[in-house]
Design a protein around this motif. Structure first.
Motif, short mmCIF file in Angstrom:
data_model
loop_
_atom_site.label_atom_id
_atom_site.label_comp_id
_atom_site.label_asym_id
_atom_site.label_seq_id
_atom_site.Cartn_x
_atom_site.Cartn_y
_atom_site.Cartn_z
N SER A 25 -3.30 -14.26 4.00
CA SER A 25 -4.22 -15.38 4.50
C SER A 25 -3.84 -15.88 6.24
O SER A 25 -4.31 -16.31 6.71
N LYS A 26 -2.19 -15.78 6.12
CA LYS A 26 -1.50 -16.72 7.53
C LYS A 26 -1.19 -15.52 8.45
O LYS A 26 -0.96 -15.86 9.56
N ALA A 27 -0.74 -14.41 7.81
CA ALA A 27 -0.37 -13.31 8.87
C ALA A 27 -0.61 -12.08 8.52
O ALA A 27 0.15 -11.29 8.08
N PRO A 28 -2.10 -12.01 8.32
CA PRO A 28 -2.29 -10.30 7.92
C PRO A 28 -1.71 -9.04 8.42
O PRO A 28 -1.67 -8.14 8.03
N GLN A 29 -1.50 -9.48 9.72
CA GLN A 29 -0.75 -7.99 10.45
C GLN A 29 0.66 -7.77 10.19
O GLN A 29 1.03 -6.82 10.44
N LEU A 30 0.96 -8.71 9.31
CA LEU A 30 2.62 -8.55 8.55
C LEU A 30 2.44 -7.81 7.27
O LEU A 30 3.31 -7.54 6.62
N LEU A 31 0.88 -7.60 6.58
CA LEU A 31 1.02 -7.37 5.26
C LEU A 31 1.61 -5.98 5.03
O LEU A 31 2.19 -5.69 4.08
#
Length: 67
Positions: A25-31
């Motif tokens: 939810s807050k940093a999807p690019q880091l998932l």
């Protein structure tokens, strides 16, 4: 391996699940990075002896496919 601590070392799937939700939810690019690092951390926790293979399998399933 002996220095490893945290939810994966404890087999705490609920905390890992919460981490996945928050990262998505807050940093999807880091998932994807989180999942990749988590898969490697599972192996370290198993080597340390604090994570049973059944719990490791549950965590891997929670994290999904690491391709």
């Amino acid at each position: 391996p002996q220095a490893l601590t945290g939810p994966i070392a404890r087999g705490d799937g609920e905390t890992v699940k919460q981490h996945l939700v928050e990262i998505e939810s807050k940093a999807p690019q880091l998932l994807d990075l989180f999942k990749t690092l988590s898969f490697h951390t599972i192996d370290i926790a198993v080597a340390k002896g604090t994570l049973m293979e059944t719990d490791a399998a549950a965590l891997r399933s929670l994290l999904g496919n690491n391709s």
